[in-house]
Scaffold this motif. Structure first.
Motif, PDB file in Angstrom:
ATOM      1  N   LEU A   1      -6.198  -2.852  -2.822  1.00 33.27           N
ATOM      2  CA  LEU A   1      -4.882  -2.224  -2.787  1.00 33.27           C
ATOM      3  C   LEU A   1      -4.924  -0.839  -3.422  1.00 33.27           C
TER       4      LEU A   1
ATOM      5  N   ALA B   1      -4.145   2.633  -1.426  1.00 33.30           N
ATOM      6  CA  ALA B   1      -2.949   3.381  -1.809  1.00 33.30           C
ATOM      7  C   ALA B   1      -3.283   4.744  -2.390  1.00 33.30           C
TER       8      ALA B   1
ATOM      9  N   ARG C   1       0.838  -1.205   0.000  1.00 34.41           N
ATOM     10  CA  ARG C   1       0.000   0.000   0.000  1.00 34.41           C
ATOM     11  C   ARG C   1       0.868   1.248   0.000  1.00 34.41           C
TER      12      ARG C   1
END
Length: 308
Positions: free
Chosen positions: A221, A225, A40
Motif C-alpha cells: 500500500l 500510494a 491507495r
C-alpha cells in the motif's frame, strides 16, 4: 547532461510504474481489490493535494469546465481504470497486466480519431489498432468453450482498465480547462478514491483491518500510494515538460520489462511465450499507429546526435 538526466528519469519512472503491478499482486493477498485501490488513492490524493498547494496558486478547481475535467479524471482515469485493473489482476500475472495496459496509447489514438471524425485513422493506423487487439487476444487466450474462465475474464477486465484510461485521456484533453495538471490530478485522485469506496461498499467487500497490518500489505500500500502514485506522477510531470508525448508513451513499453523482472524475483512469476508474443504485437501496433511521430522523433534525435 539534460539528455542523460531525462533518460535516467525515464528509466526510473518505467521501473516505478512497472514494479507497481507487482505491488498490486502482492497487496491483493491481503486487501479486497476495489478497497485496496481506494485506500491507495486516499493517501496519494492527500499527498498530491499538498503538493499542488505547495507549488501553485490554483489548488482548487473553479467553474463548470474545471470541475468537469476533474469529474472525468476521477471517474475514468482513477476509479474505472483502477477498479478494473485491481479486480482483473487477481486472475492475471503482473507482467500480463502491465502488457495489456500498454495498449492504452493505441486505444487513446483510436478514441481520439473516433471522437473527431474529420481526423480519421488511415488504413495503416487501423491495421495498427487491429494488431494491438490481436496482441490482447494472444495474451488472454480465450477458450471458445469456456469464455468465462477466470484468466480470460481477468485479462478482459484489465483490457477494460486500459480502455477506461485511454477514453479518459481523450475526454480530459477535449475539455477546455486552464486547471494546473497537479491540481487536476490531486482532485481526480480524491474523487476517484471516493467513487471506489462507494463501489467497494456496493460490492460488499469485506473490511478486515487486521489483515492490512501485515508488513507486506503495508509495504504494498505504501509503495503504491507514495512511490508509484505521488513520486511517479511528479516524475511524469517533469518529463512531460522535457519530452514529447510520443516519448512519454514509450514508458508503457519499457515498464513491462521491469514488471517481468521484479515479478520473477519477488513473486516467482514466469513470463510465457504467449505473453511475450502479445507484447510484441501490441508494441508493433503502437509503432504503426504512431509511425509518423516516431519517424519525426528519430529524425530529431539523429540531428541532435550529429550536431553534438
Amino acid at each position: 547532461m539534460s539528455r542523460y538526466r531525462n533518460v535516467a528519469l525515464f528509466l526510473a519512472l518505467a521501473a516505478i510504474w512497472g514494479s507497481a503491478f507487482v505491488a498490486i499482486s502482492a497487496g491483493l493477498e491481503y486487501f479486497p481489490p476495489v478497497l485496496f485501490a481506494a485506500l491507495r488513492y486516499d493517501v496519494a490524493g492527500a499527498v498530491m493535494l499538498a503538493y499542488a498547494i505547495y507549488v501553485g496558486d490554483r489548488w482548487r478547481p473553479r467553474g463548470r469546465d474545471e470541475w468537469g475535467v476533474v469529474a472525468v479524471g476521477a471517474g475514468l482515469l482513477i476509479a474505472a481504470y483502477h477498479a478494473f485493473l485491481f479486480v482483473g489482476q487477481q486472475h492475471t500475472t503482473a507482467a500480463a497486466a502491465a502488457i495489456l495496459v500498454s495498449l492504452s496509447p493505441v486505444l487513446t489514438t483510436g478514441f481520439a480519431r473516433a471522437l473527431l471524425p474529420s481526423d480519421a485513422l488511415s488504413v495503416v493506423g487501423v491495421v495498427g489498432v487491429a494488431i494491438g487487439l490481436v496482441g490482447v487476444a494472444v495474451i488472454a487466450r480465450p477458450d471458445p468453450s469456456n469464455l468465462f474462465a477466470a484468466d480470460a475474464v481477468g485479462a478482459f477486465l484489465v483490457f477494460c482498465a486500459a480502455a477506461s484510461f485511454a477514453l479518459g485521456s481523450v475526454l480530459t484533453r477535449r475539455i477546455d480547462s486552464a486547471l494546473p495538471i497537479e491540481t487536476m490530478e490531486a482532485w481526480s485522485m480524491i474523487g476517484g478514491a471516493l467513487v471506489m469506496h462507494a463501489i467497494s461498499l456496493a460490492l460488499g467487500e469485506p473490511v478486515d483491518p487486521s489483515a492490512w497490518l501485515h508488513p507486506e500489505a503495508l509495504g504494498a500500500l505504501g509503495y503504491l500510494a507514495i512511490v508509484a502514485s505521488a513520486v511517479g506522477f511528479l516524475l511524469y510531470f517533469d518529463l512531460l515538460e522535457h519530452l514529447g508525448a510520443v516519448e512519454i508513451n514509450m514508458v508503457s513499453y519499457v515498464a513491462p520489462v521491469f514488471t517481468a523482472i521484479v515479478g520473477w524475483l519477488y513473486l516467482g512469476e514466469v513470463v510465457d511465450a504467449a505473453t511475450v508474443l502479445g507484447f510484441v504485437l501490441i508494441a508493433a501496433g503502437f509503432a504503426l499507429v504512431k509511425r509518423r511521430a516516431l519517424r519525426d522523433e528519430l529524425a530529431a534525435f539523429g540531428r541532435s546526435t550529429s550536431s553534438g
